[in-house]
Design a protein around this motif. Structure first.
Motif, PDB file in Angstrom:
ATOM      1  N   THR A  88     -14.731   8.374  -7.708  1.00 37.73           N
ATOM      2  CA  THR A  88     -13.702   7.348  -7.864  1.00 37.73           C
ATOM      3  C   THR A  88     -12.446   7.713  -7.088  1.00 37.73           C
ATOM      4  OG1 THR A  88     -14.557   6.838 -10.063  1.00 37.73           O
ATOM      5  CG2 THR A  88     -12.344   6.042  -9.547  1.00 37.73           C
ATOM      6  N   ILE A  89     -12.024   8.954  -7.195  1.00 37.93           N
ATOM      7  CA  ILE A  89     -10.836   9.393  -6.461  1.00 37.93           C
ATOM      8  C   ILE A  89     -11.099   9.328  -4.958  1.00 37.93           C
ATOM      9  CG2 ILE A  89      -9.275  11.327  -6.005  1.00 37.93           C
ATOM     10  CD1 ILE A  89      -9.707  12.173  -8.935  1.00 37.93           C
ATOM     11  N   GLY A 105       2.801   3.630   2.531  1.00 35.78           N
ATOM     12  CA  GLY A 105       1.969   3.679   3.737  1.00 35.78           C
ATOM     13  C   GLY A 105       1.245   2.402   4.056  1.00 35.78           C
ATOM     14  N   GLU A 106      -0.077   2.376   3.886  1.00 34.02           N
ATOM     15  CA  GLU A 106      -0.919   1.297   4.360  1.00 34.02           C
ATOM     16  C   GLU A 106      -0.691  -0.042   3.663  1.00 34.02           C
ATOM     17  OE1 GLU A 106      -2.531   4.367   3.442  1.00 34.02           O
ATOM     18  OE2 GLU A 106      -2.298   5.003   5.507  1.00 34.02           O
ATOM     19  N   GLU A 107      -0.203  -0.075   2.441  1.00 38.77           N
ATOM     20  CA  GLU A 107      -0.067  -1.336   1.714  1.00 38.77           C
ATOM     21  C   GLU A 107       1.194  -2.111   2.058  1.00 38.77           C
ATOM     22  OE1 GLU A 107      -2.668  -0.650  -2.287  1.00 38.77           O
ATOM     23  OE2 GLU A 107      -0.515  -0.618  -2.455  1.00 38.77           O
ATOM     24  N   GLU A 108       2.088  -1.530   2.806  1.00 43.18           N
ATOM     25  CA  GLU A 108       3.344  -2.224   3.107  1.00 43.18           C
ATOM     26  C   GLU A 108       3.222  -3.090   4.321  1.00 43.18           C
ATOM     27  OE1 GLU A 108       7.038  -0.222   2.204  1.00 43.18           O
ATOM     28  OE2 GLU A 108       5.840   1.566   2.050  1.00 43.18           O
ATOM     29  N   MET A 141       0.036  10.563  -9.789  1.00 35.97           N
ATOM     30  CA  MET A 141      -0.181  10.419  -8.350  1.00 35.97           C
ATOM     31  C   MET A 141      -0.134  11.771  -7.649  1.00 35.97           C
ATOM     32  SD  MET A 141      -0.127   7.088  -7.855  1.00 35.97           S
ATOM     33  CE  MET A 141       0.389   5.641  -8.740  1.00 35.97           C
ATOM     34  N   VAL A 142      -0.831  11.851  -6.515  1.00 36.11           N
ATOM     35  CA  VAL A 142      -0.743  13.029  -5.632  1.00 36.11           C
ATOM     36  C   VAL A 142      -0.482  12.537  -4.214  1.00 36.11           C
ATOM     37  CG1 VAL A 142      -2.235  14.519  -7.010  1.00 36.11           C
ATOM     38  CG2 VAL A 142      -3.233  13.129  -5.225  1.00 36.11           C
ATOM     39  N   TYR A 143       0.196  13.373  -3.427  1.00 33.20           N
ATOM     40  CA  TYR A 143       0.370  13.076  -2.014  1.00 33.20           C
ATOM     41  C   TYR A 143      -0.972  13.254  -1.324  1.00 33.20           C
ATOM     42  CZ  TYR A 143       5.466  12.930  -2.014  1.00 33.20           C
ATOM     43  OH  TYR A 143       6.764  12.580  -2.223  1.00 33.20           O
ATOM     44  N   ALA A 144      -1.450  12.233  -0.681  1.00 31.29           N
ATOM     45  CA  ALA A 144      -2.756  12.285  -0.021  1.00 31.29           C
ATOM     46  C   ALA A 144      -2.794  13.369   1.051  1.00 31.29           C
ATOM     47  CB  ALA A 144      -3.087  10.923   0.585  1.00 31.29           C
ATOM     48  N   SER A 145      -1.702  13.559   1.750  1.00 31.08           N
ATOM     49  CA  SER A 145      -1.685  14.537   2.842  1.00 31.08           C
ATOM     50  C   SER A 145      -1.694  15.980   2.346  1.00 31.08           C
ATOM     51  CB  SER A 145      -0.466  14.312   3.730  1.00 31.08           C
ATOM     52  OG  SER A 145       0.716  14.511   2.974  1.00 31.08           O
ATOM     53  N   LYS A 146      -1.416  16.207   1.082  1.00 37.12           N
ATOM     54  CA  LYS A 146      -1.366  17.562   0.528  1.00 37.12           C
ATOM     55  C   LYS A 146      -2.679  17.992  -0.112  1.00 37.12           C
ATOM     56  CE  LYS A 146       2.991  17.978   1.465  1.00 37.12           C
ATOM     57  NZ  LYS A 146       3.467  18.846   2.516  1.00 37.12           N
ATOM     58  N   PHE A 202      -9.072   7.169  -1.935  1.00 37.67           N
ATOM     59  CA  PHE A 202      -8.595   7.679  -0.651  1.00 37.67           C
ATOM     60  C   PHE A 202      -9.119   6.811   0.486  1.00 37.67           C
ATOM     61  CE2 PHE A 202      -7.425  11.594  -2.739  1.00 37.67           C
ATOM     62  CZ  PHE A 202      -6.453  12.147  -1.919  1.00 37.67           C
ATOM     63  N   LEU A 203     -10.415   6.485   0.446  1.00 35.40           N
ATOM     64  CA  LEU A 203     -11.051   5.789   1.557  1.00 35.40           C
ATOM     65  C   LEU A 203     -10.727   4.307   1.620  1.00 35.40           C
ATOM     66  CD1 LEU A 203     -14.564   7.484   1.415  1.00 35.40           C
ATOM     67  CD2 LEU A 203     -12.650   8.003   2.950  1.00 35.40           C
ATOM     68  N   GLU A 204     -10.563   3.660   0.476  1.00 35.38           N
ATOM     69  CA  GLU A 204     -10.316   2.221   0.453  1.00 35.38           C
ATOM     70  C   GLU A 204      -8.848   1.871   0.608  1.00 35.38           C
ATOM     71  OE1 GLU A 204     -11.973   0.859  -3.183  1.00 35.38           O
ATOM     72  OE2 GLU A 204     -14.034   1.086  -2.507  1.00 35.38           O
ATOM     73  N   GLY A 205      -7.983   2.854   0.619  1.00 30.96           N
ATOM     74  CA  GLY A 205      -6.571   2.572   0.796  1.00 30.96           C
ATOM     75  C   GLY A 205      -5.884   2.127  -0.485  1.00 30.96           C
TER      76      GLY A 205
END
Length: 93
Positions: free
Chosen positions: A77-78, A90-93, A18-23, A82-85
């Motif tokens: 794919t990556i 974050g968004e899945e909770e 995994m990577v931090y999306a914001s980084k 990012f775009l589909e969440g």
């Protein structure tokens, strides 16, 4: 975690890594000569992270801390992840 608190957003770059999306600054294809030089410079300076699990490198992820991450997953794919969440936190909770 409180409701509404997004926390860190992680994106799967393959094989459970995994990577931090914001980084993430950029996701690029590895085929060009400048990208090959970038990879070698990162290796020389100890800033290369190989997340390919021994497979062919299909994308290079550049982070804001100048870390270079190699992934066996296609750039498209990556980008879709990012775009589909398709992220952890974050968004899945």
């Amino acid at each position: 975690m409180k409701k509404g608190d997004l926390g860190p957003t992680l994106v799967n770059i393959g094989f459970g890594n995994m990577v931090y999306a914001s980084k993430v600054v950029a996701i690029v294809t590895p085929g060009s000569a400048p990208m090959k030089r970038l990879r070698e410079e990162a290796r020389k300076h100890g800033k290369l992270i190989d997340a390919t699990e021994g497979r062919r490198t299909r994308s290079i992820i550049i982070t804001e801390s100048d870390q270079i991450i190699l992934s066996a997953i296609q750039v498209e794919t990556i980008t879709q992840r990012f775009l589909e969440g398709k992220v952890i936190g974050g968004e899945e909770e």
